[in-house]
Design a protein around this motif. Structure first.
Motif, PDB file in Angstrom:
ATOM      1  N   ASP A   1      -3.579  -9.830  -1.655  1.00 56.30           N
ATOM      2  CA  ASP A   1      -3.747  -8.726  -0.721  1.00 56.30           C
ATOM      3  C   ASP A   1      -5.070  -8.842   0.040  1.00 56.30           C
ATOM      4  O   ASP A   1      -5.593  -7.854   0.541  1.00 56.30           O
ATOM      5  CB  ASP A   1      -3.661  -7.389  -1.451  1.00 56.30           C
TER       6      ASP A   1
ATOM      7  N   SER B   1      -5.415  -7.390   3.352  1.00 55.69           N
ATOM      8  CA  SER B   1      -5.582  -5.940   3.471  1.00 55.69           C
ATOM      9  C   SER B   1      -7.028  -5.565   3.126  1.00 55.69           C
ATOM     10  O   SER B   1      -7.678  -4.840   3.870  1.00 55.69           O
ATOM     11  CB  SER B   1      -4.602  -5.247   2.529  1.00 55.69           C
ATOM     12  N   LEU B   2      -7.509  -6.069   1.990  1.00 57.76           N
ATOM     13  CA  LEU B   2      -8.921  -5.917   1.625  1.00 57.76           C
ATOM     14  C   LEU B   2      -9.381  -7.233   1.021  1.00 57.76           C
ATOM     15  O   LEU B   2      -8.932  -7.604  -0.069  1.00 57.76           O
ATOM     16  CB  LEU B   2      -9.124  -4.785   0.610  1.00 57.76           C
TER      17      LEU B   2
ATOM     18  N   PRO C   1     -14.657  -2.754   1.912  1.00 58.12           N
ATOM     19  CA  PRO C   1     -13.746  -1.690   2.355  1.00 58.12           C
ATOM     20  C   PRO C   1     -14.288  -0.898   3.535  1.00 58.12           C
ATOM     21  O   PRO C   1     -15.381  -0.334   3.454  1.00 58.12           O
ATOM     22  CB  PRO C   1     -13.603  -0.811   1.109  1.00 58.12           C
TER      23      PRO C   1
ATOM     24  N   ARG D   1       5.233  -2.579   2.586  1.00 57.55           N
ATOM     25  CA  ARG D   1       5.166  -1.960   3.900  1.00 57.55           C
ATOM     26  C   ARG D   1       6.535  -1.399   4.244  1.00 57.55           C
ATOM     27  O   ARG D   1       7.550  -2.096   4.140  1.00 57.55           O
ATOM     28  CB  ARG D   1       4.733  -2.980   4.968  1.00 57.55           C
TER      29      ARG D   1
ATOM     30  N   ARG E   1       0.562   6.682  -4.776  1.00 60.95           N
ATOM     31  CA  ARG E   1       0.548   6.551  -3.326  1.00 60.95           C
ATOM     32  C   ARG E   1       0.313   5.087  -2.965  1.00 60.95           C
ATOM     33  O   ARG E   1      -0.262   4.330  -3.722  1.00 60.95           O
ATOM     34  CB  ARG E   1      -0.571   7.403  -2.729  1.00 60.95           C
ATOM     35  N   GLU E   2       0.762   4.749  -1.799  1.00 61.47           N
ATOM     36  CA  GLU E   2       0.580   3.375  -1.364  1.00 61.47           C
ATOM     37  C   GLU E   2      -0.887   3.074  -1.078  1.00 61.47           C
ATOM     38  O   GLU E   2      -1.694   3.954  -0.875  1.00 61.47           O
ATOM     39  CB  GLU E   2       1.378   3.073  -0.092  1.00 61.47           C
ATOM     40  N   VAL E   3      -1.189   1.806  -1.037  1.00 63.28           N
ATOM     41  CA  VAL E   3      -2.558   1.379  -0.760  1.00 63.28           C
ATOM     42  C   VAL E   3      -2.727   1.109   0.732  1.00 63.28           C
ATOM     43  O   VAL E   3      -1.767   1.040   1.486  1.00 63.28           O
ATOM     44  CB  VAL E   3      -2.913   0.142  -1.591  1.00 63.28           C
ATOM     45  N   VAL E   4      -3.953   0.955   1.084  1.00 68.36           N
ATOM     46  CA  VAL E   4      -4.288   0.877   2.510  1.00 68.36           C
ATOM     47  C   VAL E   4      -4.094  -0.518   3.067  1.00 68.36           C
ATOM     48  O   VAL E   4      -4.374  -1.500   2.409  1.00 68.36           O
ATOM     49  CB  VAL E   4      -5.749   1.332   2.692  1.00 68.36           C
ATOM     50  N   THR E   5      -3.616  -0.579   4.285  1.00 67.85           N
ATOM     51  CA  THR E   5      -3.398  -1.861   4.954  1.00 67.85           C
ATOM     52  C   THR E   5      -4.670  -2.675   5.047  1.00 67.85           C
ATOM     53  O   THR E   5      -5.735  -2.130   5.277  1.00 67.85           O
ATOM     54  CB  THR E   5      -2.873  -1.656   6.374  1.00 67.85           C
TER      55      THR E   5
ATOM     56  N   ASN F   1      -6.677   4.253  -4.315  1.00 65.91           N
ATOM     57  CA  ASN F   1      -6.135   5.351  -5.119  1.00 65.91           C
ATOM     58  C   ASN F   1      -6.964   5.586  -6.371  1.00 65.91           C
ATOM     59  O   ASN F   1      -7.324   6.712  -6.686  1.00 65.91           O
ATOM     60  CB  ASN F   1      -4.697   5.035  -5.527  1.00 65.91           C
TER      61      ASN F   1
ATOM     62  N   PHE G   1       0.720   6.124   5.981  1.00 61.94           N
ATOM     63  CA  PHE G   1       1.419   4.980   5.416  1.00 61.94           C
ATOM     64  C   PHE G   1       2.895   4.917   5.789  1.00 61.94           C
ATOM     65  O   PHE G   1       3.620   4.055   5.333  1.00 61.94           O
ATOM     66  CB  PHE G   1       1.201   4.923   3.903  1.00 61.94           C
TER      67      PHE G   1
END
Lengths: 412, 412
Positions: free
Chosen positions: A36, A39-40, A229, A365, A408-412, B68, B259
């Motif tokens: 990932d 994304s990060l 981040p 996604r 919850r989903e993680v950030v792009t 999260n 999201f």
């Protein structure tokens, strides 16, 4: 007869990889296969000490005098010059500042002002939402309009009303990579400007803004550039446009003489006019260290490795996860892709969660994509093998159906 | 007969000061009297370890899952709730995001959209330049205009064409403090909105946005809030306006469902719509620690101490530096001032440099101001005495004429 690829083959690829030692420059937790970085980006080993030095020896000890003593004031330009070779720009064509979102607004609004007789901003259907939201906001402010077109047909929608084309080089979902030279030339033939969003490509694929004669670009500091981040983003303006492009977010740091505190705005020459507010020094220090990881790296070899990792992932998915309902949702041809690969699956979300629970960190996604990013600085061929094997186990055991988590989903 | 104030008296004030122990919460270099916390707040002792933890244990170890696991996603709101009590706001009325400059643009453009039938933005003459630059940029974009008026006469210039009044509570040079309740009421009587710039007052003087019924505000994280160089700024929108105020910088993080990556922008409810891009987590972690220094502090006592420090500085300047050409350029009345004090002098720049060379760090503001900031969390009454004594030596020896340095000025 073809002999199937084995884990041993992946290990051999790693053993022969001249870039393999780069991995030691990063902190990567035990037991995690991190896919990932698109994304990060991961933490460079040297970042904590560098940041601690900026915090303690600069801010703490030298306080306000650090703006000169440690050239904090020159940070945005200095980082821009470090980013420039990664995107085929000249050092004075890039600065690090604000977020990608804010930079999109600056450049879209600036471009609209440069082409006042044209009222349309052309953006792609289904691209990263911010690009479109910002185009719509600018259009609403200046009384223009936004037109959308499918990414693959964008060229045919550029007409004499189009002031600016906003296009992402590598799509955040499909990983589709646009032909930057071709689309730029098409925009120019019709008198339009083009703004490239490099968020999902800078640091991961070959980019040559100069050769393509690109006008404008923005990109992200926290993905393949490993800036941490929410790291500062960057923006690019071709030299030939710099003095004409107005600053629509005219902050004091973008003034020709910030410390004169003049009541009338006079834009700084060149790119500095886009600086806006006081630069975030701690975040810039972290980005500096992220960018430093590219020092001495053969970029073409690095990007080729990223492609090779993606190729292997596709190959193994199709060899070893066949029959589990996955469909390749990225270009098969490496040169048409970025450094991430998506597979579609009806249950991509719980499958993604099950993988994360087992230490394979990719992301989901919406609506149905499992996205895996291959950061060539620290991803091994064996990681690709192991990730696919973990996925195969998740599918063959059906365990993904048992632990549908509600996170919850993680950030792009 | 009045007995002149002596250094011993300053030491007695410090000994009796219940806030004196707060100073130990900050790193302050030996041999430096730091009177520039109004420009860059000092480093809290706990910030390096907190930041190191966020870098190493969150970014480094937990990577993308930190959004999260460590609630990075909630950082802007969490910091906003920490800032709220410092400015008399409710927790859901403040978020930390972007720079003050960018936040000014957001709120000025948002306010213009809320009052489309009114075409004028009213700003003060001679205020901090960004406020005016941003108002002019918004006016140019939407086809309105900017009117300026002297700060002290701003009320009389609010008419039925004024959509928004932009005013700084405490002037960055004179330290003049506006009557927030009175000017807000005057704006409202004429149907205008008001945006308060709290950059030079938040964390330093009493602010009660709720009681004043203020509409909008912005402020700075790196001055009295001790968030570090270029720290995230904040913005305030009164509850009653939050759902009506549009977001003109509509980034994906300000979407109602980030999201879902929807192609159409739907603003998040409340303040979150102003988030724009991905929040800068490392910078936010530093700001969090800066804000933490106000925990358990009696704010009224703190602000009163700041006033007392300023009063003493004025008294000592007039007693001990008389005849050296200094003229008070700030209000004499403490309640009409912020927490910094300016004296005008024809040679303020080289005098300021000479002071800095001797460890007394204040700053120069063009054209002729020597500016000294008194951060009550860590400035001692004895520091004020010693600073004035150093200045007296600089003036009586004339040493400032000898070492006119050519350094660039430092950042506000």
């Amino acid at each position: 007869m073809t002999v199937a690829f084995r884990r041993q083959d992946a290990l051999s690829l790693d053993a022969a990889d001249p870039l393999a030692p780069m991995r030691d420059r990063f902190v990567l937790p035990e037991g995690v296969i991190y896919l990932d970085g698109n994304s990060l980006g991961a933490l460079p080993r040297t970042t904590p000490a560098h940041l601690a030095d900026v915090v303690t020896a600069q801010w703490g000890r030298d306080l306000i005098t650090s703006w000169n003593r440690h050239d904090w004031i020159g940070f945005p330009m200095r980082l821009g010059a470090m980013i420039a070779p990664l995107i085929g720009a000249r050092p004075d064509e890039v600065i690090a500042c604000d977020s990608t979102s804010v930079n999109l607004f600056k450049l879209i609004a600036g471009a609209a002002a440069l082409r006042p007789e044209r009222r349309t901003i052309l953006v792609e259907d289904g691209g990263f939402p911010t690009d479109r939201y910002m185009a719509e906001s600018v259009a609403a402010l200046v009384g223009g309009s936004v037109r959308t077109a499918p990414r693959e047909a964008i060229e045919s929608h550029i007409d004499d009303n189009v002031a600016l084309v906003v296009l992402t080089q590598v799509d955040y979902r499909s990983s589709d990579r646009a032909d930057m030279a071709e689309v730029t030339a098409a925009a120019h033939r019709r008198g339009a400007l083009i703004l490239w969003d490099l968020s999902h490509s800078a640091g991961a694929v070959t980019i040559d803004l100069t050769t393509c004669d690109a006008d404008l670009a923005v990109g992200c500091g926290y993905k393949y550039l490993n800036g941490g981040p929410g790291a500062p983003a960057f923006l690019f303006v071709a030299r030939r446009l710099q003095d004409a492009l107005p600053s629509v977010l005219p902050g004091w740091m973008g003034h020709a003489q910030p410390f004169a505190f003049e009541q009338g705005y006079r834009p700084a020459p060149g790119l500095a006019r886009h600086l806006c507010g006081t630069p975030p020094i701690l975040a810039m220090a972290a980005l500096e260290e992220g960018l430093g990881q590219f020092d001495g790296v053969d970029l073409q070899a690095l990007f080729a490795k990223g492609q090779g990792l993606g190729d292997l992932f596709i190959q193994l998915m199709e060899e070893r996860c066949a029959g589990h309902g996955f469909t390749l949702a990225s270009p098969r041809q490496a040169t048409a892709r970025g450094s991430h690969v998506c597979f579609a699956h009806d249950h991509a979300y719980p499958i993604c969660r099950a993988l994360i629970e087992r230490g394979v960190v990719g992301d989901f996604r919406a609506p149905d994509l499992l996205r895996m990013g291959f950061t060539p600085l620290y991803t091994r061929f064996a990681d690709v093998w192991d990730a696919v094997e973990t996925l195969r186990e998740v599918m063959t055991t059906g365990v993904w159906q048992e632990d549908r988590l509600q996170q919850r989903e993680v950030v792009t």
